[in-house]
Motif scaffolding. Structure first.
Motif, PDB file in Angstrom:
ATOM      1  N   UNK A  61       0.738  -1.126   0.089  1.00 45.29           N
ATOM      2  CA  UNK A  61      -0.206  -0.060   0.177  1.00 45.29           C
ATOM      3  C   UNK A  61       0.873   1.270  -0.130  1.00 45.29           C
ATOM      4  N   UNK A  62       2.011   1.410   0.849  1.00 46.45           N
ATOM      5  CA  UNK A  62       2.758   2.380   0.723  1.00 46.45           C
ATOM      6  C   UNK A  62       3.498   2.567  -0.727  1.00 46.45           C
ATOM      7  N   UNK A  63       3.875   1.660  -1.234  1.00 43.96           N
ATOM      8  CA  UNK A  63       4.462   1.719  -2.496  1.00 43.96           C
ATOM      9  C   UNK A  63       3.432   2.179  -3.598  1.00 43.96           C
ATOM     10  N   UNK A  64       2.409   1.746  -3.531  1.00 40.92           N
ATOM     11  CA  UNK A  64       1.183   2.098  -4.512  1.00 40.92           C
ATOM     12  C   UNK A  64       0.689   3.448  -4.107  1.00 40.92           C
ATOM     13  N   UNK A  65       0.841   3.933  -2.902  1.00 41.16           N
ATOM     14  CA  UNK A  65       0.347   5.503  -2.724  1.00 41.16           C
ATOM     15  C   UNK A  65       1.228   6.448  -3.015  1.00 41.16           C
ATOM     16  N   UNK A  66       2.766   5.981  -2.742  1.00 46.54           N
ATOM     17  CA  UNK A  66       3.732   6.853  -3.001  1.00 46.54           C
ATOM     18  C   UNK A  66       4.652   6.975  -4.488  1.00 46.54           C
ATOM     19  N   UNK A  67       4.736   5.681  -4.981  1.00 51.90           N
ATOM     20  CA  UNK A  67       5.276   5.943  -6.172  1.00 51.90           C
ATOM     21  C   UNK A  67       4.319   5.853  -7.464  1.00 51.90           C
ATOM     22  N   UNK A  72      -5.537  14.512 -11.620  1.00 49.22           N
ATOM     23  CA  UNK A  72      -5.953  14.920 -10.268  1.00 49.22           C
ATOM     24  C   UNK A  72      -5.760  13.759  -9.149  1.00 49.22           C
ATOM     25  N   UNK A  73      -5.690  12.506  -9.510  1.00 51.88           N
ATOM     26  CA  UNK A  73      -5.367  11.547  -8.594  1.00 51.88           C
ATOM     27  C   UNK A  73      -4.115  11.920  -8.040  1.00 51.88           C
ATOM     28  N   UNK A  74      -3.001  12.634  -8.526  1.00 53.44           N
ATOM     29  CA  UNK A  74      -1.932  13.254  -7.680  1.00 53.44           C
ATOM     30  C   UNK A  74      -2.113  14.084  -6.621  1.00 53.44           C
ATOM     31  N   UNK A  75      -3.271  14.994  -6.939  1.00 52.92           N
ATOM     32  CA  UNK A  75      -3.819  16.048  -5.733  1.00 52.92           C
ATOM     33  C   UNK A  75      -4.168  15.064  -4.546  1.00 52.92           C
ATOM     34  N   UNK A  76      -5.016  14.117  -5.022  1.00 54.42           N
ATOM     35  CA  UNK A  76      -5.587  13.075  -3.882  1.00 54.42           C
ATOM     36  C   UNK A  76      -4.692  12.693  -3.093  1.00 54.42           C
ATOM     37  N   UNK A  77      -3.384  12.146  -3.722  1.00 55.10           N
ATOM     38  CA  UNK A  77      -2.162  11.702  -3.027  1.00 55.10           C
ATOM     39  C   UNK A  77      -1.780  12.653  -1.870  1.00 55.10           C
ATOM     40  N   UNK A  78      -1.452  14.170  -2.159  1.00 54.88           N
ATOM     41  CA  UNK A  78      -1.100  14.937  -1.190  1.00 54.88           C
ATOM     42  C   UNK A  78      -2.028  15.118  -0.197  1.00 54.88           C
ATOM     43  N   UNK A  79      -3.389  15.028  -0.611  1.00 61.76           N
ATOM     44  CA  UNK A  79      -4.486  15.109   0.450  1.00 61.76           C
ATOM     45  C   UNK A  79      -4.466  14.074   1.333  1.00 61.76           C
TER      46      UNK A  79
END
Length: 83
Positions: A42-48, A56-63
């Protein structure tokens, strides 16, 4: 795809190694090993993944990471003030 299939083949071998290291608590050992492996995935999927996606998913990443950091900070503060 090749990496994912190789990782899936390693899972039973890793479970056996963990069970051998704690023979009296096999269920606990394999459950913890599976949980740690899923947290790593999950960490790799949410960071990499969002780093390579311009969307826009990149904005969700930071949120999501900001919310996680705020929750971790809150729980750390509660732990320090309760003692």
């Amino acid at each position: 795809m090749l990496f994912a299939s190789g990782l899936g083949m390693a899972m039973p071998a890793l479970s056996l190694l963990v069970m051998d290291s704690l023979p009296t608590q096999r269920g606990l050992a394999t459950s913890l090993q599976g949980a740690v492996q899923m947290m790593g995935n999950a960490a790799v999927a949410s960071v990499v993944v969002p780093l390579f996606v311009v969307h826009p998913a990149a904005d969700a990443f930071w949120g999501v990471h900001a919310a996680f950091f705020a929750a971790a900070l809150f729980f750390w503060w509660r732990r320090c003030t309760s003692s």
